[in-house]
Design a protein around this motif. Structure first.
Motif: not given
Lengths: 441, 256
Positions: A437, A441, B22, B54-55, B57-58, B61-64, B91, B93, B95
């Motif tokens: 993930r 983003i 990671y 970014t980690t 935010i991830s 937001t529960g993305l990670l 969110l 993003p 992009h």
């Protein structure tokens, strides 16, 4: 000159770094060459050289039945099946198996053919010497051959010709034997007529008269029996079934591509922060693409019903079990979409998904009998073809449209498609929740 | 835009001890990261490339899923009750996370339905959000045909549709013209005044200085400074502004 060389080397370096592009350039043709060559290998031996299982029923159980069996056994391209599950096969059962497409050919040597051929040989030689003919009064003994109606004409002809040649040799031997047995008696009869009147003049010696038409009279024949199917299959039925399955599976390209684009542009990350279960997102996608598959199928059916007949082909018939047809097409579409979802979640780039998706579908189509009938493939490829989802879809659709199949008769294919769909969806769902993930983003 | 249905809460975001390493790496991308945010607060998350923004935010937001630590959003535990917690977050993003072949209105409508907003309410919210970011006249234009600035604004509008309490903005002004940037910053300030909290990452220090009430500087996965822009510069009198302070804290070596 320097800019030209620099450009050339830059392009070569870019190509070298583009692994997916190189795979497309080198691996795809190599894979296709291997797979398509293997599946087509025996098609080029269209003279009946393809090895296949043939049901053989010897009702004669005398010399001729045994001889025909020995001659067929001696062929490299044929494996005779004389019993199923340790039990002998009766003609009705064999015909049913052939009509269902489980076997492509059944050869039946009728009871009494040995005696009938011998009697016929003796009578023919007697007639040849006497100048008469009882040909019309005597039924011609024949070996029956039952073909699966889906067997290609060229293959059918080559097998029939091979059988006829085989019987012709046996016939000549029988005739020669009958002649050898009849000739001494005929000599004796002729010589008796000359008793005490032997002349030295060769022209005065009486000749043994024999009808020259004897050599061409048949002792036995091979007959290709008619199928009991109500409607004989047409090329339109087979092609609509084959190419619609092929077309449906190509949904993997847009579907896989859509998932990868969502991953790359961050849309998927945004979707995954919504208070919506992942499975809802997957099932929504699945529903849309299954609907597209159905439109695609209906379009091909429309061509078969209305378009192709304008060009002189028979009107497409899809069998009488509409429920079975709907369930089958839906399962084929689900299997294809499940595969597309799995590909979209496994592939890292659009190029990977596109390349692997296209090559895998073409290979599975080739192995699955879309391009070449499975029964003419080499044995190893026939085994592999049993694992092609396209083969399951094709077999089910052909069973329904050509052989008046029902849900019950295509249950195995539907089960395989369901399992395939479940496995691919499980992989896609698992991967969907475990993407890297950080990069999304 | 108003948020009449917001429940009165004093802590919008409460994150404690977030750590993430990671696979195939030894050092954590984020270590013992803690943060709490109150209504209307804009927290700038600054750091060089690879610092762990970014980690963070991830994880928030529960993305990670974190290796350790917990996140609560409006009182809901993100790991135990993700659906409830996600109702309150939006969110944006880095992009342009929109469907380029759909129009701006179609994109907003789709994401609105994902929040189970429909009918007249959906139409009103879509119109309000598009108006808020100055895209009312381009509602029926395809995203692919939009300029970079318009796409950025549409990207923001989608995140506002369900009236979130907490916005995560990952470099929302990257690569846009000064006019669009100015509008986006104005709109974010307006949202802040209406009670929306924001966690904001950017490489434009002056932006952070302008709109953030608090700034957290992270480097190599650790928070190395935190406070209001004024507090941070006061603590380092040898630095004239936040830009200088940022380089002092994170060094001038290039980060790749």
């Amino acid at each position: 000159m320097q800019p030209l060389i620099a450009t050339l080397f830059k392009e070569l370096r870019l190509l070298y770094r583009d692994r997916s592009g190189l795979l497309v350039l080198f691996v795809m043709p190599a894979v296709l060459v291997v797979v398509v060559s293997l599946v087509q290998e025996n098609v080029l031996k269209a003279t009946g050289a393809a090895r296949m299982d043939i049901l053989f029923i010897d009702q004669d159980r005398q010399a001729f039945g045994k001889l025909i069996r020995e001659q067929l056994d001696a062929l490299d391209t044929v494996t005779l099946v004389t019993s199923l599950d340790g039990q002998g096969i009766d003609t009705e059962h064999a015909r049913a198996l052939v009509d269902k497409g489980r076997y492509q050919v059944c050869i039946v040597v009728p009871a009494g053919i040995t005696a009938a051929v011998r009697t016929r040989a003796v009578e023919q030689i007697s007639d040849a010497f006497s100048g008469g003919s009882r040909e019309a009064a005597l039924p011609l003994p024949s070996v029956s051959v039952y073909f699966d109606p889906l067997v290609q004409g060229a293959f059918r002809s080559s097998l029939l010709n091979a059988l006829k040649q085989m019987l012709l040799v046996m016939e000549m031997e029988t005739k020669a034997k009958a002649l050898a047995e009849a000739l001494p008696a005929r000599f004796q009869q002729t010589l008796s007529a000359l008793a005490g009147r032997i002349s030295m003049d060769p022209a005065s010696i009486p000749k043994i008269q024999m009808d020259p038409g004897w050599g061409g009279r048949r002792l036995m024949d091979v007959v290709a029996e008619q199928s009991r199917l109500k409607k004989l299959p047409t090329s339109v039925q087979q092609n609509v079934s084959a190419w619609s399955v092929f077309g449906i599976f190509f949904i993997v390209l847009p579907l896989g591509g859509a998932i990868i684009r969502e991953r790359k542009d961050g849309t998927l990350a945004r979707l995954r922060t919504l208070p919506v279960p992942y499975i809802t997102l997957l099932v929504g996608k699945l529903g849309a693409y299954v609907a597209v598959c159905w439109v695609q199928f209906l379009f091909i059916v429309l061509m078969g019903k209305a378009g192709l007949p304008l060009l002189g082909t028979p009107v497409l018939s899809l069998g009488s079990d509409t429920t079975a047809l709907i369930v089958t097409v839906t399962m084929v579409a689900l299997a294809a979409c499940g595969y597309g979802l799995m590909l979209g979640t496994l592939a890292r780039t659009l190029e990977q998904a596109t390349m692997f998706g296209a090559v895998s579908v073409v290979c599975a189509a080739a192995m699955g009998g879309i391009m070449v009938p499975v029964y003419v493939m080499p044995p190893a490829m026939q085994t592999i073809s049993m694992f092609s989802p396209l083969a399951w879809g094709l077999n089910a659709l052909v069973e329904i449209s050509v052989r008046e199949g029902t849900l019950g008769s295509v249950r195995h294919e539907l089960l395989y498609l369901t399992v395939f769909f479940a496995v691919t969806m499980a992989i896609a769902w698992t991967r969907f929740g475990r993407f890297d993930r950080q990069a999304e983003i | 835009m108003t948020h009449p249905e917001f429940p009165p809460l004093t802590t919008i975001l409460w994150a404690e001890g977030l750590t993430k390493t990671y696979a195939h790496t030894r050092t954590p991308a984020l270590a013992s990261f803690s943060l709490s945010m109150e209504p209307g607060e804009i927290v700038g998350l600054l750091g060089p490339n690879g610092a762990g923004k970014t980690t963070a935010i991830s994880l928030l937001t529960g993305l990670l899923a974190p290796d350790s630590g917990s996140v609560h959003i409006c009182g809901a535990d993100l790991s135990k009750n993700p659906r409830k917690a996600r109702q309150w977050i939006g969110l944006v993003p880095q992009h342009i996370a929109l469907y380029p072949s759909l129009t701006a209105a179609e994109n907003l409508s789709y994401f609105g339905r994902m929040y189970r907003i429909n009918g007249r309410e959906l139409k009103e919210r879509v119109n309000a959000c598009l108006e808020f970011v100055g895209l009312s006249n381009s509602a029926h234009g395809r995203i692919a045909a939009f300029s970079g600035g318009m796409q950025r604004r549409a990207n923001l509008a989608v995140a506002l549709l369900h009236q979130p309490r907490l916005l995560f903005l990952d470099e929302p002004t990257a690569g846009v013209d000064p006019q669009s940037r100015n509008m986006i910053l104005d709109r974010l300030s307006e949202l802040s005044r209406s009670g929306v909290s924001m966690l904001y990452t950017t490489h434009y220090i002056e932006e952070a200085e302008k709109i953030c009430s608090r700034i957290a500087v992270i480097d190599e996965g650790r928070t190395i400074a935190q406070g209001s822009p004024g507090e941070l510069t006061q603590a380092h009198p040898d630095c004239n502004d936040l830009g200088q302070l940022f380089l002092r804290l994170t060094g001038k070596d290039l980060r790749d």
